[in-house]
Design a protein around this motif. Structure first.
Motif, PDB file in Angstrom:
ATOM      1  N   TYR A   1       0.863  -1.176   0.000  1.00 33.73           N
ATOM      2  CA  TYR A   1       0.000   0.000   0.000  1.00 33.73           C
ATOM      3  C   TYR A   1       0.899   1.225   0.000  1.00 33.73           C
ATOM      4  CZ  TYR A   1      -3.789   3.150   1.462  1.00 33.73           C
ATOM      5  OH  TYR A   1      -4.714   4.153   1.532  1.00 33.73           O
ATOM      6  N   ASN A   2       0.708   2.119  -0.979  1.00 33.63           N
ATOM      7  CA  ASN A   2       1.509   3.337  -1.051  1.00 33.63           C
ATOM      8  C   ASN A   2       0.762   4.489  -0.388  1.00 33.63           C
ATOM      9  OD1 ASN A   2       2.120   6.069  -2.650  1.00 33.63           O
ATOM     10  ND2 ASN A   2       3.950   4.841  -2.498  1.00 33.63           N
ATOM     11  N   HIS A   3       1.472   5.153   0.521  1.00 35.81           N
ATOM     12  CA  HIS A   3       0.890   6.307   1.218  1.00 35.81           C
ATOM     13  C   HIS A   3       2.065   7.201   1.654  1.00 35.81           C
ATOM     14  CE1 HIS A   3      -2.544   8.235   3.046  1.00 35.81           C
ATOM     15  NE2 HIS A   3      -1.959   8.266   4.234  1.00 35.81           N
ATOM     16  N   ASN A   4       2.517   8.056   0.755  1.00 39.22           N
ATOM     17  CA  ASN A   4       3.683   8.896   1.018  1.00 39.22           C
ATOM     18  C   ASN A   4       3.418   9.937   2.100  1.00 39.22           C
ATOM     19  OD1 ASN A   4       5.195   7.613  -0.948  1.00 39.22           O
ATOM     20  ND2 ASN A   4       4.655   9.071  -2.540  1.00 39.22           N
TER      21      ASN A   4
ATOM     22  N   THR B   1      -2.697   6.216   9.241  1.00 42.47           N
ATOM     23  CA  THR B   1      -3.075   5.319   8.138  1.00 42.47           C
ATOM     24  C   THR B   1      -2.007   4.256   7.934  1.00 42.47           C
ATOM     25  OG1 THR B   1      -4.366   7.039   7.029  1.00 42.47           O
ATOM     26  CG2 THR B   1      -3.603   5.201   5.670  1.00 42.47           C
ATOM     27  N   LEU B   2      -0.742   4.651   7.964  1.00 39.34           N
ATOM     28  CA  LEU B   2       0.343   3.679   7.802  1.00 39.34           C
ATOM     29  C   LEU B   2       0.302   2.619   8.903  1.00 39.34           C
ATOM     30  CD1 LEU B   2       3.300   6.035   6.831  1.00 39.34           C
ATOM     31  CD2 LEU B   2       2.029   4.481   5.334  1.00 39.34           C
ATOM     32  N   LYS B   3      -0.014   3.042  10.110  1.00 35.68           N
ATOM     33  CA  LYS B   3      -0.093   2.106  11.242  1.00 35.68           C
ATOM     34  C   LYS B   3      -1.215   1.085  11.014  1.00 35.68           C
ATOM     35  CE  LYS B   3       0.631   2.808  16.044  1.00 35.68           C
ATOM     36  NZ  LYS B   3       0.464   3.674  17.196  1.00 35.68           N
ATOM     37  N   HIS B   4      -2.357   1.560  10.515  1.00 34.24           N
ATOM     38  CA  HIS B   4      -3.482   0.661  10.235  1.00 34.24           C
ATOM     39  C   HIS B   4      -3.142  -0.315   9.106  1.00 34.24           C
ATOM     40  CE1 HIS B   4      -6.293   2.468  13.006  1.00 34.24           C
ATOM     41  NE2 HIS B   4      -6.156   3.658  12.445  1.00 34.24           N
TER      42      HIS B   4
ATOM     43  N   ILE C   1       0.551  20.670   2.081  1.00 33.53           N
ATOM     44  CA  ILE C   1      -0.610  19.783   2.147  1.00 33.53           C
ATOM     45  C   ILE C   1      -1.584  20.330   3.187  1.00 33.53           C
ATOM     46  CG2 ILE C   1      -1.420  17.445   2.630  1.00 33.53           C
ATOM     47  CD1 ILE C   1       1.579  16.675   1.775  1.00 33.53           C
ATOM     48  N   THR C   2      -2.815  20.563   2.757  1.00 31.23           N
ATOM     49  CA  THR C   2      -3.798  21.153   3.663  1.00 31.23           C
ATOM     50  C   THR C   2      -5.014  20.261   3.872  1.00 31.23           C
ATOM     51  OG1 THR C   2      -4.844  22.324   1.821  1.00 31.23           O
ATOM     52  CG2 THR C   2      -3.114  23.507   3.036  1.00 31.23           C
ATOM     53  N   THR C   3      -5.103  19.151   3.148  1.00 30.72           N
ATOM     54  CA  THR C   3      -6.291  18.302   3.227  1.00 30.72           C
ATOM     55  C   THR C   3      -6.230  17.276   4.349  1.00 30.72           C
ATOM     56  OG1 THR C   3      -5.344  16.818   1.579  1.00 30.72           O
ATOM     57  CG2 THR C   3      -6.832  18.557   0.793  1.00 30.72           C
ATOM     58  N   ARG C   4      -5.043  17.061   4.907  1.00 31.70           N
ATOM     59  CA  ARG C   4      -4.864  16.119   6.025  1.00 31.70           C
ATOM     60  C   ARG C   4      -3.575  16.472   6.739  1.00 31.70           C
ATOM     61  NH1 ARG C   4      -3.534  14.018   1.299  1.00 31.70           N
ATOM     62  NH2 ARG C   4      -5.628  13.341   0.846  1.00 31.70           N
ATOM     63  N   THR C   5      -3.396  15.945   7.923  1.00 25.73           N
ATOM     64  CA  THR C   5      -2.170  16.218   8.676  1.00 25.73           C
ATOM     65  C   THR C   5      -1.184  15.066   8.499  1.00 25.73           C
ATOM     66  OG1 THR C   5      -2.882  15.103  10.711  1.00 25.73           O
ATOM     67  CG2 THR C   5      -3.529  17.434  10.443  1.00 25.73           C
ATOM     68  N   LEU C   6       0.046  15.334   8.864  1.00 21.25           N
ATOM     69  CA  LEU C   6       1.052  14.276   8.834  1.00 21.25           C
ATOM     70  C   LEU C   6       0.663  13.163   9.801  1.00 21.25           C
ATOM     71  CD1 LEU C   6       3.763  13.220   7.776  1.00 21.25           C
ATOM     72  CD2 LEU C   6       4.843  14.429   9.661  1.00 21.25           C
ATOM     73  N   GLN C   7       0.094  13.528  10.945  1.00 19.70           N
ATOM     74  CA  GLN C   7      -0.344  12.508  11.906  1.00 19.70           C
ATOM     75  C   GLN C   7      -1.435  11.618  11.311  1.00 19.70           C
ATOM     76  OE1 GLN C   7       1.329  11.738  14.653  1.00 19.70           O
ATOM     77  NE2 GLN C   7       2.695  13.351  13.966  1.00 19.70           N
ATOM     78  N   ASP C   8      -2.311  12.185  10.475  1.00 19.98           N
ATOM     79  CA  ASP C   8      -3.314  11.377   9.776  1.00 19.98           C
ATOM     80  C   ASP C   8      -2.631  10.336   8.889  1.00 19.98           C
ATOM     81  OD1 ASP C   8      -5.444  12.849  10.860  1.00 19.98           O
ATOM     82  OD2 ASP C   8      -5.557  14.192   9.113  1.00 19.98           O
ATOM     83  N   ARG C   9      -1.622  10.769   8.187  1.00 23.82           N
ATOM     84  CA  ARG C   9      -0.892   9.841   7.295  1.00 23.82           C
ATOM     85  C   ARG C   9      -0.218   8.737   8.092  1.00 23.82           C
ATOM     86  NH1 ARG C   9      -0.245  11.059   1.519  1.00 23.82           N
ATOM     87  NH2 ARG C   9      -1.069  13.133   1.276  1.00 23.82           N
ATOM     88  N   LEU C  10       0.427   9.119   9.195  1.00 24.22           N
ATOM     89  CA  LEU C  10       1.122   8.123  10.015  1.00 24.22           C
ATOM     90  C   LEU C  10       0.130   7.128  10.621  1.00 24.22           C
ATOM     91  CD1 LEU C  10       3.775  10.410  11.735  1.00 24.22           C
ATOM     92  CD2 LEU C  10       4.128   8.818   9.821  1.00 24.22           C
TER      93      LEU C  10
END
Length: 122
Positions: A10-13, A36-39, A25-34
């Motif tokens: 799964y790619n999620h830069n 998602t990676l954890k899930h 990037i204004t549509t999500r936070t870096l913590q949101d991305r991290l």
């Protein structure tokens, strides 16, 4: 469900450093991305996660992005290092080009600090 369907990567830069993230990037936070990676990782799917160079960030931002990835509990199996493709009419159309040697240095640093990871430069 994705794993059961056969998804193995799964790619999620994260795209850039934590400090520079909010500038591009204004549509999500870096913590949101991290999160998602954890899930994704918890579901048993391998992670492909890297960044984009040439969005106006500094070399220090690039290093911080790589250090963040290398220090995740489970670093990504694949780290793409992408170069921004500038598109006329977008907010980043006039950012300075990345020095080719800085691009190569970034890839080299990624190789050194994430030795088991497959690197991809695009």
């Amino acid at each position: 469900m994705l794993k059961e369907a056969g998804l193995d990567f799964y790619n999620h830069n994260i795209d850039t450093s934590e400090e520079y993230y909010h500038k591009v990037i204004t549509t999500r936070t870096l913590q949101d991305r991290l999160k998602t990676l954890k899930h994704v990782r918890a579901s048993g799917i391998k992670v492909c996660c890297g960044g984009i160079l040439g969005m106006g960030e500094t070399n220090e931002d690039r290093i911080k992005m790589l250090v963040l990835l290398a220090n995740l509990n489970d670093p990504p199996e694949s780290v793409p290092i992408n170069m921004l493709i500038k598109i006329p009419g977008t907010p980043l159309e006039n950012v300075a080009d990345v020095d080719p040697f800085d691009f190569v240095r970034t890839v080299a640093i990624a190789r050194i600090i994430t030795p088991p990871t497959m690197l991809q430069k695009t």
